[in-house]
Design an enzyme around this catalytic site. Structure first.
Site, PDB file in Angstrom:
ATOM      1  CD  GLU A 153     -25.523 -23.080 -21.606  1.00 24.80           C
ATOM      2  OE1 GLU A 153     -25.996 -23.515 -21.761  1.00 24.80           O
ATOM      3  OE2 GLU A 153     -25.404 -22.379 -20.799  1.00 24.80           O
ATOM      4  CD  GLU A 312     -28.041 -19.307 -18.231  1.00 24.67           C
ATOM      5  OE1 GLU A 312     -27.552 -20.862 -17.874  1.00 24.67           O
ATOM      6  OE2 GLU A 312     -28.720 -19.434 -20.535  1.00 24.67           O
TER       7      GLU A 312
END
Ligand code: GLA
Ligand code: ZN
Length: 673
Positions: A153, A312
Site C-alpha cells: 500500500e 485484501e
C-alpha cells in the site's frame, strides 16, 4: 513478457495474507490443511518479513521461507511473494536514522510501526534493492511462485515526507520540469506575496507556513511525492522482471477515495503487470455496498478494463475505525462477489489466521480466534466453494454503461488551501453522482479527462476543478460527436499549474457548455436554496450557487431564491450531435436523479424500472461467455428479468424468464449461447 495473471493459477484467486512467522511451525500444517478445506488457491506471504529474513546487515535466514513455500507448493497453494520493503528492520534505522520520514511541521517519525519510510533516502533505496535482489535470486523460479507483491500500500500511512533529502530530490525534479528558475517563478506565480526565487537552492518542500502557502508549490510537491514513490516501485519491479522473468509484479493499491489520497493511480496502473486492490468498508453510516462498487469500478478503470484482483478485504470487522461492526451473515459473500462482478478475478483477505499479538489482533480473519466452529469460518468455507464454481469467468470483462471523469491531480489541486467554500468537497460530489448512477442500475467506468470517451453515451463530470485545455477540447469533441455530458460546478477552472484559465470561468469548458460563470456565490452553512424546473417543479441545492450567463446554452432550471434568484441554475447546450448539461449548485440525491434522468433521455439510455432498489446487476463477458451477477443487498426477495436462458452457477439450477434472488443472496447466471 511477464504474465498479467498469477502464474500457474488455473482458478480464481481465493485466500489471504498469510503471516506464519507469527506462529510455531507446527501450526503451519494445520493452516494448510484448513486452507485446503476452505478452497484456498493463493496466499500472500513475506510482506513484513524483512527483520526475519535479514536478522542483521547482510546476514540472511531463508530457511523458514524455503520450508513454507515448499509446504504450500506440496499442497497446491500458489504464492504471492512480498518484497518486505515497507518494514525495514530496527537495525537498519539504527544505522540510517535519516530514513525515517519527517512531517510538514518537522517531526521525525520513530521506528516501531510500519511504513516509516522516506522514499528519497538513498540508503533506504539501496537496502530495498538489495533485499529484493536476494529474494528474486532465491525464489525467482520457485514452483509455488505466482505473483510478486512489492511493498505494501504505497502512499499510506505516510503520504509525504518533508525532510532534507526530499528537499534536495524535489529541487532536482523542479530543475528537470522547469529548466530555469524564471520558468518556475512564472508557473508558481511567485510574483504574488513576494515569493520570487533566484536560485533553485532556495526552494523547500511546502513545510508549515504562517498562512496559506503557494498552491502550485504544494501541488507540485504532491506530484513529486507520487513520482518518487513510483520510482521506488519501478526499481523493485525491474529487479524482479530481470531475475524472475515471466512472473507478474504487482503492488496492492487502495483505490477507494476514502482510503488513499496521495497516489495518482492512473499513472500507477500503467506500471504494474496486474492491478490489485485492497478494500475495506468504511462504516460511517453510508451505504457500504455502493462505496465498494465504486472502488471496484475505479480499480477496473485503472486496469484499463482488464481483470484485476482484490488482494485484501475483510471477512468481518476491521480494527482501525472508531467503531468496527462485524459483517452481517452473508455480507462477506456479497462483498467478495461484488468485487468479482466488477472485474476481480478472485477474492482475497487480510488475513488468513487472526493474530494473537500485535496491533491487528482485533481485526477479523478467515480463521478467527474462535477457530473453525464459528460463523465466519463456515461462511469462508462456503465462499471458497462459491468462488470455485465461478472459474469460467476468469479473463472476462465487466461491461460498463456510462463514464465518470476522475483525476487524482485535480483532486489534489482542489483540496489546496483557500478555496471559495470549505463545504465543497470533490470526493463528496464523485460519491454522490456515483450513487445516483448506481441507483439507476448503470455500471460506471471511470475515465481520465483526456481519455477517449467515444464508447460512452453519457459522461459525468462530478467536480473537475483542474482541467487542461486538451481535456476541455476532448469533451467538446465528445459532445459534438453525439455524446451527452453532465458537468457539475467548479469544473474546468484552472490549468495544470493551478492558474485560472484566461478569460471568464470555466475556461476549459466555456465552449462545450455554452456559458460563462461571472461569479461564484457559495452558500452559508446549512443554507438551502430552491431551483425551479421547466414544469414548475422544484429541486433544492446547498453549498454552492453562482451567476451563470448563457452563451448558447438554454436555461432549464432557474434559481428561485438566494443571491442568484432569477439566474440560470441548470443549463443544456446542444452542440453538434450531442448535448452538454451544467449544474451550478449542489443537488441532493433526488435532484441528481432528476437531472440524470434528463441526461439519460438525451443519451437514449432506457431506465431500468424493472430492477428493484439495492439489487445490483452487473455483466461480465468474454470468450467463455456472458455472466450476469445479481447481488441482492436488500431485505426483500427479488425477481430479475433474464434476457436469455442460462445456468445459475452457485446453485447449478437452470434459469429462464425471471431469476429469483432471495434477500441478501448472490446469483451468477451463465447465459446460454
Ligand atoms: C491494510 C494492510 C494490511 C492490514 C489491513 C487491515 O490493507 O495492507 O496489512 O493492515 O490493512 O485492514
Ligand atoms: Zn524525506
Amino acid at each position: 513478457m511477464p504474465d498479467t495473471t498469477p502464474t500457474g493459477l488455473t482458478r480464481l484467486a481465493f485466500g489471504g495474507d498469510y503471516n506464519p512467522e507469527q506462529w510455531p511451525e507446527t501450526v503451519w500444517h494445520e493452516d494448510v490443511r484448513l486452507m485446503r478445506e476452505a478452497g484456498v488457491t493463493m496466499v500472500s506471504v513475506g510482506i513484513f518479513s524483512w527483520a526475519l529474513l535479514e536478522p542483521s546487515p547482510g546476514e540472511f535466514d531463508f530457511g523458514w521461507l524455503d520450508r513454507l513455500l515448499d509446504l504450500l507448493h506440496e499442497n497446491g497453494i500458489r504464492v504471492g511473494l512480498g518484497t518486505p520493503t515497507v518494514a525495514p528492520p530496527a537495525w537498519f534505522y539504527r544505522e540510517h536514522p535519516d530514513a525515517l520520514p519527517v512531517t510538514a511541521d518537522g517531526t521525525r517519525y520513530e521506528f516501531g510501526s510500519r511504513g516509516a519510510i522516506c522514499h528519497s533516502n538513498t540508503d533506504y533505496r539501496s537496502a530495498a534493492a538489495a533485499i529484493t535482489t536476494q529474494l528474486a535470486t532465491r525464489y525467482g523460479d520457485h514452483p509455488a511462485l505466482a505473483l510478486w507483491h512489492v511493498h505494501n500500500e504505497y502512499g499510506v500511512p505516510v503520504s509525504a515526507c518533508y525532510c532534507e533529502s526530499c528537499a534536495a530530490h524535489f529541487r532536482r525534479r523542479l530543475v528537470a520540469t522547469y529548466g530555469t528558475v524564471e520558468q518556475l517563478n512564472e508557473a508558481w506565480g511567485t510574483a504574488f506575496w513576494g515569493q520570487r526565487y533566484t536560485d533553485f537552492a532556495q526552494i523547500n518542500p511546502p513545510r508549515v507556513t504562517p498562512t496559506a502557502g503557494n498552491p502550485t508549490q504544494a501541488l507540485d510537491y504532491k506530484r513529486f511525492t507520487d513520482a518518487t514513490i513510483r520510482e521506488n516501485f519501478v526499481r523493485e519491479r525491474d529487479i524482479l522482471h530481470r531475475l524472475s522473468p515471466g512472473v507478474p509484479v504487482t503492488t496492492n493499491f487502495m483505490t477507494a477515495l476514502s482510503q488513499c489520497d496521495s497516489i495518482d493511480y492512473w499513472a500507477w496502473g500503467r506500471e504494474v503487470d496486474l492491478v490489485t486492490n485492497d478494500h475495506y468498508l468504511i462504516t460511517d453510516g453510508r451505504r457500504t455496498h455502493v462505496n465498494l462498487a465504486m472502488a471496484a469500478d475505479i480499480t477496473r478503470s485503472v486496469a484499463g478494463g482488464a481483470p484485476w484482483l482484490l488482494l485484501e478485504h475483510s471477512t468481518s470487522g476491521v480494527n482501525w475505525q472508531p467503531r468496527n461492526p462485524a459483517k452481517a451473515p452473508g455480507q462477506m459473500a456479497r462483498n467478495s462477489l461484488g468485487h468479482v462482478a466488477r472485474g476481480s478475478d478472485g477474492a482475497m483477505f487480510f488475513q488468513w489466521r487472526q493474530s494473537r499479538r500485535g496491533a491487528e489482533k482485533f481485526h477479523s480473519a478467515m480463521l478467527p480466534h474462535g477457530g473453525t466452529d464459528t460463523r465466519v469460518w463456515r461462511e469462508v468455507v462456503e465462499l471458497g466453494a462459491a468462488v470455485d464454481s465461478l472459474s469460467a469467468i476468469r479473463g472476462t470483462r465487466t461491461q460498463a454503461d456510462v463514464a465518470v471523469l476522475w483525476d487524482w491531480q485535480s483532486w489534489w489541486a482542489q483540496n489546496l488551501q483557500w478555496r471559495p467554500s470549505e463545504d465543497h468537497d470533490p470526493r463528496e460530489r464523485a460519491d454522490a453522482f456515483y450513487e445516483a448512477l448506481y441507483d439507476r442500475h448503470l455500471t460506471v467506468d471511470f475515465a481520465h479527462p483526456e481519455a477517449d470517451l467515444s464508447a460512452y453515451p453519457l459522461v459525468v463530470v462530478p467536480a473537475l476543478y483542474l482541467m487542461t485545455e486538451a481535456a476541455g477540447n476532448n469533451l467538446r469533441e465528445y459532445v459534438e460527436n453525439g455524446g451527452t455530458l453532465v458537468v457539475s460546478y467548479f469544473s474546468g477552472i484552472v490549468d495544470e499549474h493551478d492558474a485560472v484559465h484566461e478569460g471568464p470561468h470555466p475556461g476549459a469548458l466555456r465552449d462545450v457548455l455554452g456559458l460563462t460563470v461571472e461569479e461564484f456565490s457559495p452558500l452559508l452553512k446549512d443554507e438551502r436554496i430552491r431551483i425551479t424546473g421547466p414544469d414548475g417543479s422544484e429541486l433544492s441545492g446547498d453549498v454552492w450557487s453562482e451567476f451563470v450567463v448563457p452563451r448558447g446554452a438554454e436555461t432549464v432550471w432557474t434559481y428561485a431564491d438566494g443571491l442568484a434568484a432569477g439566474h440560470p441554475a441548470i443549463t443544456r447546450h446542444r452542440l453538434g450531435e450531442g448535448s452538454a448539461w451544467y449544474v451550478s449548485t449542489r443537488l441532493d440525491v433526488h435532484g441528481l436523479d432528476v437531472l440524470l434522468g434528463w441526461a439519460a433521455d438525451d443519451a437514449r439510455i432506457a431506465p431500468r424500472a424493472d430492477l428493484p432498489h439495492d439489487v445490483e446487476v452487473v455483466r461480465r463477458t468474454g470468450e467463455s461467455g456472458t455472466f450476469l451477477f445479481v447481488i441482492n443487498h436488500s431485505a426483500l426477495d427479488a425477481k430479475v428479468p433474464l434476457e436469455a436462458h442460462g445456468t445459475e452457477l452457485l446453485t447449478g439450477e437452470r434459469a429462464a424468464g425471471h431469476l429469483g434472488v432471495p434477500a441478501g443472496a448472490v446469483r451468477v447466471v451463465r447465459l446460454d449461447g
